[in-house]
Design an enzyme around this catalytic site. Structure first.
Site, mmCIF file in Angstrom:
data_model
loop_
_atom_site.group_PDB
_atom_site.id
_atom_site.type_symbol
_atom_site.label_atom_id
_atom_site.label_comp_id
_atom_site.label_asym_id
_atom_site.label_seq_id
_atom_site.Cartn_x
_atom_site.Cartn_y
_atom_site.Cartn_z
ATOM 1 C CE LYS A 192 -2.011 1.630 3.721
ATOM 2 N NZ LYS A 192 -1.622 3.078 3.734
ATOM 3 C CG ASP A 229 -7.323 3.565 3.000
ATOM 4 O OD1 ASP A 229 -8.363 3.174 2.407
ATOM 5 O OD2 ASP A 229 -7.186 4.735 3.394
#
Length: 208
Positions: free
Chosen positions: A121, A139
């Site tokens: 991420k 997320d």
């Protein structure tokens, strides 16, 4: 309602609400963005933005951060969650940047994810926002909304990311990532959708 229609509604409402989304983490270059994103794990962006001015004043580049001790870094980021771990990872990351990349943030997923404390991420955010590479970082907000809106049934972030990349044009991924996050915080938080969430209203067929 078909998934393609859901995706169209989502994209339409997100762009209407946030036509020009910006990265909420304050930064000036790829290095400061990388540091800020690493600090944001289990910590609000607002809190990160409070501690980074002091950190960036002391360590504006990899060489300066690599020369600091974890204890010095921790003193500057103590109000962030997991401060001890993050301080060690930040120093290790900076030291590896110097050894492998001459202090410059690399622009490939493989090289970024090889850095201490940098997961997929974080690498995706840096690749997209610093280097303009198509990426769709997922997320907790995006994971929740993608499932809530019927865009994915994925049980982990990797599957949700893959599903979202199928639903939306590649040219929109970077802006959509930011819009999803902003929408989740403003209209559709984890504790429950707000009455002002036009997306949930349209997808359910209920007037907003």
């Amino acid at each position: 309602m078909k998934i393609a229609e859901k995706a169209r509604i989502v994209a339409e409402e997100l762009e209407k609400a946030f036509p020009h989304p910006e990265v909420p983490l304050h930064h000036t270059d790829a290095f400061t963005l990388l540091v800020a994103v690493m600090l944001s794990a289990q910590c609000t962006d607002a809190r990160v933005n409070l501690v980074t001015p002091g950190l960036f004043a002391a360590a504006p580049h990899a060489a300066a951060l690599a020369a600091m001790s974890p204890q010095e870094v921790r003193a500057l980021i103590s109000t962030c969650g997991l401060a001890d771990t993050k301080a060690h990872r930040l120093v290790e990351m900076a030291q590896l940047l110097l050894r492998r990349h001459g202090g410059q943030v690399p622009c490939t997923f493989e090289e970024l994810e090889a850095l201490p404390g940098v997961g997929h991420k974080t690498a995706s955010v840096v690749m997209n926002q610093a280097f303009g590479h198509p990426a769709f970082p997922v997320d907790t907000h995006i994971f929740r909304l993608a499932r809530r809106w019927g865009l994915s049934r994925g049980k982990d972030v990797n599957q949700v990311e893959a599903d979202l990349k199928k639903r939306f044009p590649i040219s929109t991924w970077g802006a959509l990532h930011l819009r999803f996050v902003l929408w989740g915080r403003t209209y559709c938080p984890a504790r429950g959708c707000k009455p002002t969430c036009a997306i949930c209203a349209r997808l359910s067929g209920t007037p907003a």
